[in-house]
Write a protein that holds these residues in place. Structure first.
Motif, PDB file in Angstrom:
ATOM      1  N   SER A  60      69.220  21.681  58.893  1.00 23.40           N
ATOM      2  CA  SER A  60      70.335  20.735  58.906  1.00 23.40           C
ATOM      3  C   SER A  60      69.989  19.433  58.186  1.00 23.40           C
ATOM      4  CB  SER A  60      70.759  20.425  60.345  1.00 23.40           C
ATOM      5  OG  SER A  60      69.717  19.756  61.024  1.00 23.40           O
ATOM      6  N   SER A  61      68.681  19.099  58.115  1.00 24.41           N
ATOM      7  CA  SER A  61      68.282  17.843  57.478  1.00 24.41           C
ATOM      8  C   SER A  61      67.929  18.029  56.006  1.00 24.41           C
ATOM      9  CB  SER A  61      67.076  17.244  58.216  1.00 24.41           C
ATOM     10  OG  SER A  61      65.966  18.116  58.125  1.00 24.41           O
ATOM     11  N   LYS A  62      68.002  19.261  55.505  1.00 24.71           N
ATOM     12  CA  LYS A  62      67.676  19.531  54.116  1.00 24.71           C
ATOM     13  C   LYS A  62      68.707  18.880  53.209  1.00 24.71           C
ATOM     14  CE  LYS A  62      66.796  23.236  50.814  1.00 24.71           C
ATOM     15  NZ  LYS A  62      66.766  24.700  50.592  1.00 24.71           N
ATOM     16  N   LEU A  63      68.204  18.192  52.184  1.00 28.25           N
ATOM     17  CA  LEU A  63      69.104  17.495  51.264  1.00 28.25           C
ATOM     18  C   LEU A  63      69.568  18.441  50.162  1.00 28.25           C
ATOM     19  CD1 LEU A  63      67.110  14.161  50.866  1.00 28.25           C
ATOM     20  CD2 LEU A  63      69.029  14.618  52.395  1.00 28.25           C
ATOM     21  N   THR A  64      70.840  18.374  49.830  1.00 34.81           N
ATOM     22  CA  THR A  64      71.403  19.195  48.765  1.00 34.81           C
ATOM     23  C   THR A  64      72.422  18.381  47.979  1.00 34.81           C
ATOM     24  OG1 THR A  64      73.171  20.017  50.213  1.00 34.81           O
ATOM     25  CG2 THR A  64      71.147  21.337  50.105  1.00 34.81           C
ATOM     26  N   GLY A  65      72.879  18.950  46.896  1.00 39.08           N
ATOM     27  CA  GLY A  65      73.952  18.327  46.133  1.00 39.08           C
ATOM     28  C   GLY A  65      73.473  17.299  45.124  1.00 39.08           C
ATOM     29  N   LEU A  75      66.362   0.478  33.128  1.00 41.19           N
ATOM     30  CA  LEU A  75      65.709   1.345  34.107  1.00 41.19           C
ATOM     31  C   LEU A  75      65.648   2.801  33.657  1.00 41.19           C
ATOM     32  CD1 LEU A  75      67.421  -0.097  37.307  1.00 41.19           C
ATOM     33  CD2 LEU A  75      64.971  -0.199  36.834  1.00 41.19           C
ATOM     34  N   LYS A  76      66.167   3.076  32.472  1.00 41.75           N
ATOM     35  CA  LYS A  76      66.342   4.462  32.039  1.00 41.75           C
ATOM     36  C   LYS A  76      65.072   5.300  32.128  1.00 41.75           C
ATOM     37  CE  LYS A  76      68.165   7.292  28.276  1.00 41.75           C
ATOM     38  NZ  LYS A  76      68.845   7.284  26.955  1.00 41.75           N
ATOM     39  N   GLU A  77      63.983   4.846  31.540  1.00 42.44           N
ATOM     40  CA  GLU A  77      62.761   5.659  31.506  1.00 42.44           C
ATOM     41  C   GLU A  77      62.162   5.864  32.895  1.00 42.44           C
ATOM     42  OE1 GLU A  77      63.668   4.183  27.592  1.00 42.44           O
ATOM     43  OE2 GLU A  77      63.325   3.069  29.450  1.00 42.44           O
ATOM     44  N   SER A  78      62.021   4.776  33.639  1.00 40.00           N
ATOM     45  CA  SER A  78      61.382   4.885  34.961  1.00 40.00           C
ATOM     46  C   SER A  78      62.252   5.646  35.960  1.00 40.00           C
ATOM     47  CB  SER A  78      61.029   3.494  35.502  1.00 40.00           C
ATOM     48  OG  SER A  78      62.150   2.644  35.452  1.00 40.00           O
ATOM     49  N   PHE A  79      63.568   5.416  35.950  1.00 44.04           N
ATOM     50  CA  PHE A  79      64.452   6.120  36.881  1.00 44.04           C
ATOM     51  C   PHE A  79      64.565   7.603  36.526  1.00 44.04           C
ATOM     52  CE2 PHE A  79      67.393   3.390  39.696  1.00 44.04           C
ATOM     53  CZ  PHE A  79      66.316   2.634  40.123  1.00 44.04           C
ATOM     54  N   THR A  80      64.506   7.928  35.243  1.00 44.49           N
ATOM     55  CA  THR A  80      64.540   9.337  34.849  1.00 44.49           C
ATOM     56  C   THR A  80      63.318  10.058  35.418  1.00 44.49           C
ATOM     57  OG1 THR A  80      65.772   8.871  32.814  1.00 44.49           O
ATOM     58  CG2 THR A  80      64.540  10.936  32.894  1.00 44.49           C
ATOM     59  N   THR A  81      62.172   9.406  35.351  1.00 48.67           N
ATOM     60  CA  THR A  81      60.944   9.977  35.922  1.00 48.67           C
ATOM     61  C   THR A  81      61.085  10.159  37.433  1.00 48.67           C
ATOM     62  OG1 THR A  81      59.543   8.993  34.211  1.00 48.67           O
ATOM     63  CG2 THR A  81      58.468   9.597  36.280  1.00 48.67           C
ATOM     64  N   LEU A  82      61.611   9.142  38.116  1.00 49.45           N
ATOM     65  CA  LEU A  82      61.780   9.222  39.564  1.00 49.45           C
ATOM     66  C   LEU A  82      62.832  10.265  39.947  1.00 49.45           C
ATOM     67  CD1 LEU A  82      61.580   5.439  40.539  1.00 49.45           C
ATOM     68  CD2 LEU A  82      59.891   7.223  40.994  1.00 49.45           C
ATOM     69  N   GLY A  83      63.849  10.419  39.121  1.00 51.87           N
ATOM     70  CA  GLY A  83      64.866  11.431  39.385  1.00 51.87           C
ATOM     71  C   GLY A  83      64.278  12.824  39.333  1.00 51.87           C
ATOM     72  N   GLN A  84      63.415  13.071  38.373  1.00 52.50           N
ATOM     73  CA  GLN A  84      62.752  14.374  38.258  1.00 52.50           C
ATOM     74  C   GLN A  84      61.847  14.626  39.456  1.00 52.50           C
ATOM     75  OE1 GLN A  84      60.843  13.853  34.454  1.00 52.50           O
ATOM     76  NE2 GLN A  84      62.670  14.442  33.285  1.00 52.50           N
ATOM     77  N   GLU A  85      61.165  13.580  39.898  1.00 49.99           N
ATOM     78  CA  GLU A  85      60.296  13.707  41.071  1.00 49.99           C
ATOM     79  C   GLU A  85      61.126  13.992  42.316  1.00 49.99           C
ATOM     80  OE1 GLU A  85      57.035  14.234  43.174  1.00 49.99           O
ATOM     81  OE2 GLU A  85      57.076  13.907  41.003  1.00 49.99           O
ATOM     82  N   PHE A  86      62.268  13.340  42.445  1.00 48.25           N
ATOM     83  CA  PHE A  86      63.144  13.545  43.599  1.00 48.25           C
ATOM     84  C   PHE A  86      63.637  14.987  43.650  1.00 48.25           C
ATOM     85  CE2 PHE A  86      67.252  13.461  45.797  1.00 48.25           C
ATOM     86  CZ  PHE A  86      66.947  12.722  46.933  1.00 48.25           C
ATOM     87  N   GLU A  87      64.047  15.529  42.523  1.00 50.98           N
ATOM     88  CA  GLU A  87      64.521  16.911  42.471  1.00 50.98           C
ATOM     89  C   GLU A  87      63.410  17.891  42.827  1.00 50.98           C
ATOM     90  OE1 GLU A  87      67.896  16.161  38.981  1.00 50.98           O
ATOM     91  OE2 GLU A  87      66.044  17.246  38.514  1.00 50.98           O
ATOM     92  N   LYS A  88      62.167  17.553  42.452  1.00 56.19           N
ATOM     93  CA  LYS A  88      61.029  18.407  42.771  1.00 56.19           C
ATOM     94  C   LYS A  88      60.736  18.385  44.276  1.00 56.19           C
ATOM     95  CE  LYS A  88      57.654  17.966  39.928  1.00 56.19           C
ATOM     96  NZ  LYS A  88      56.462  17.416  39.239  1.00 56.19           N
ATOM     97  N   GLU A  89      60.847  17.204  44.879  1.00 57.48           N
ATOM     98  CA  GLU A  89      60.580  17.066  46.305  1.00 57.48           C
ATOM     99  C   GLU A  89      61.696  17.655  47.166  1.00 57.48           C
ATOM    100  OE1 GLU A  89      59.882  12.976  47.218  1.00 57.48           O
ATOM    101  OE2 GLU A  89      58.062  12.838  45.993  1.00 57.48           O
ATOM    102  N   HIS A  90      62.916  17.687  46.615  1.00 54.50           N
ATOM    103  CA  HIS A  90      64.076  18.188  47.364  1.00 54.50           C
ATOM    104  C   HIS A  90      64.804  19.266  46.560  1.00 54.50           C
ATOM    105  CE1 HIS A  90      63.556  14.866  50.191  1.00 54.50           C
ATOM    106  NE2 HIS A  90      63.468  14.056  49.152  1.00 54.50           N
ATOM    107  N   PRO A  91      64.269  20.490  46.573  1.00 53.85           N
ATOM    108  CA  PRO A  91      64.916  21.581  45.840  1.00 53.85           C
ATOM    109  C   PRO A  91      66.375  21.742  46.293  1.00 53.85           C
ATOM    110  CG  PRO A  91      62.755  22.251  46.625  1.00 53.85           C
ATOM    111  CD  PRO A  91      63.053  20.935  47.278  1.00 53.85           C
ATOM    112  N   GLY A  92      67.255  21.923  45.332  1.00 52.07           N
ATOM    113  CA  GLY A  92      68.670  22.043  45.679  1.00 52.07           C
ATOM    114  C   GLY A  92      69.442  20.760  45.418  1.00 52.07           C
ATOM    115  N   PHE A 266      66.900   8.797  47.896  1.00 51.45           N
ATOM    116  CA  PHE A 266      66.531   8.370  46.539  1.00 51.45           C
ATOM    117  C   PHE A 266      66.130   6.901  46.543  1.00 51.45           C
ATOM    118  CE2 PHE A 266      67.504   6.484  42.407  1.00 51.45           C
ATOM    119  CZ  PHE A 266      66.693   7.266  41.581  1.00 51.45           C
ATOM    120  N   ILE A 267      66.890   6.076  47.247  1.00 51.09           N
ATOM    121  CA  ILE A 267      66.557   4.647  47.343  1.00 51.09           C
ATOM    122  C   ILE A 267      65.183   4.471  48.002  1.00 51.09           C
ATOM    123  CG2 ILE A 267      67.184   2.454  48.452  1.00 51.09           C
ATOM    124  CD1 ILE A 267      70.128   3.270  48.108  1.00 51.09           C
ATOM    125  N   ALA A 268      64.908   5.292  49.015  1.00 49.30           N
ATOM    126  CA  ALA A 268      63.602   5.230  49.694  1.00 49.30           C
ATOM    127  C   ALA A 268      62.477   5.575  48.719  1.00 49.30           C
ATOM    128  CB  ALA A 268      63.592   6.185  50.884  1.00 49.30           C
TER     129      ALA A 268
END
Length: 287
Positions: A60-65, A75-92, A266-268
């Motif tokens: 129930s706590s799994k993040l999706t969407g 922020l383009k370069e750094s946020f793009t990197t963090l976005g990729q990391e977020f997707e890796k940590e939260h599949p789906g 993501f903010i965290a």
């Protein structure tokens, strides 16, 4: 009665008592085993139930969407990197970015554009969103940024100061005054009692930098992070007046965020030690 008969009778009595004792012990052993089996069964059932509850809670706590992030162009370069990391940590999950001038992004948000997170290049721009009550909670400053001059590779015009940008014949580009990088540049120029007429005003810092990269301008006042991201396409020149025009970058969860839980995560990440490392390596300053 003979002595032999007496002995036989006592042996029968003893044998009967022994048998009774054995039966009692057997009954106790059987009862203990049953109780143990019952206890083990109950424990197993309890563990199974706990495991099931844990799995249900995890599911129930799994993040999706999709998490939609509106962020300042710098922020383009750094946020793009963090976005990729977020997707890796939260599949789906998927992080979708809209990078641009902070004022344009703020106008889109207040105009009803669907978004989960807003990261602006100045508190003033964030105030446009909070003033319309489109942010959930109080925005938090997560990094700061400082201006730098970007010149053509090798700095052929020998630009060494902000004053050098006022030289006759030098084609200089600034960000529009309505966006944070432009407002900061004007603040630095005012502090130095300098007047500068650029060949163009650009709507965001990346557009200003691109003018120099394409050799359509000799120099531009941008952020140090953009100079670093451009690599050998430009040469950076620091100037002391930039210390009087440092921009704070606030980030906020938006009130009508379509994916609020993933947005909070993501903010965290942005504000975590991992996020700070990525942002610092990009040239941002810690608040």
């Amino acid at each position: 009665m003979t002595r032999s008969a007496c002995r036989t009778r006592r042996m029968v009595q003893l044998t009967g008592a022994g048998a009774a004792a054995l039966l009692a012990l057997s009954a106790c052993s059987s009862s203990g085993s049953d109780a143990a089996r019952t206890s083990d069964s109950a424990t197993s059932s309890s563990d199974s139930s706990a495991s099931s509850d844990s799995s249900a809670s995890s599911a129930s706590s799994k993040l999706t969407g999709t998490v939609t992030v509106f962020a300042a162009a710098s922020l383009k370069e750094s946020f793009t990197t963090l976005g990729q990391e977020f997707e890796k940590e939260h599949p789906g999950t998927k992080v979708s970015f809209n990078f641009g001038g902070s004022d344009t992004l703020a106008a889109s948000i207040t105009g009803g554009a669907p978004a989960d997170v807003f990261a602006a290049a100045s508190p003033k721009t964030m105030a446009v969103v909070t003033g319309r009550k489109d942010a959930a909670g109080t925005p938090a400053t997560f990094v700061r940024n400082q201006l730098e001059i970007a010149t053509l590779p090798g700095n052929p015009h020998k630009v060494s100061s902000l004053k050098d940008l006022t030289k006759s014949g030098l084609k200089v580009v600034l960000c529009d005054r309505t966006v944070p990088c432009g407002a900061a540049a004007q603040k630095a120029l005012t502090a130095s009692n300098l007047k500068l007429t650029p060949v163009s005003y650009e709507q965001d810092v990346k557009s200003a930098l691109t003018k120099v990269e394409l050799k359509e301008a000799d120099a531009a006042v941008v952020y140090r992070t953009d100079v670093r991201a451009a690599g050998d396409k430009v040469t950076g020149v620091e100037f002391p007046e930039s210390g009087k025009a440092i921009n704070d970058y606030p980030i906020a969860l938006l009130k009508n965020a379509p994916n609020a839980e993933a947005a909070k995560a993501f903010i965290a990440l942005v504000r975590s030690a991992e996020g700070r490392k990525v942002l610092t390596e990009a040239g941002f300053l810690q608040p």
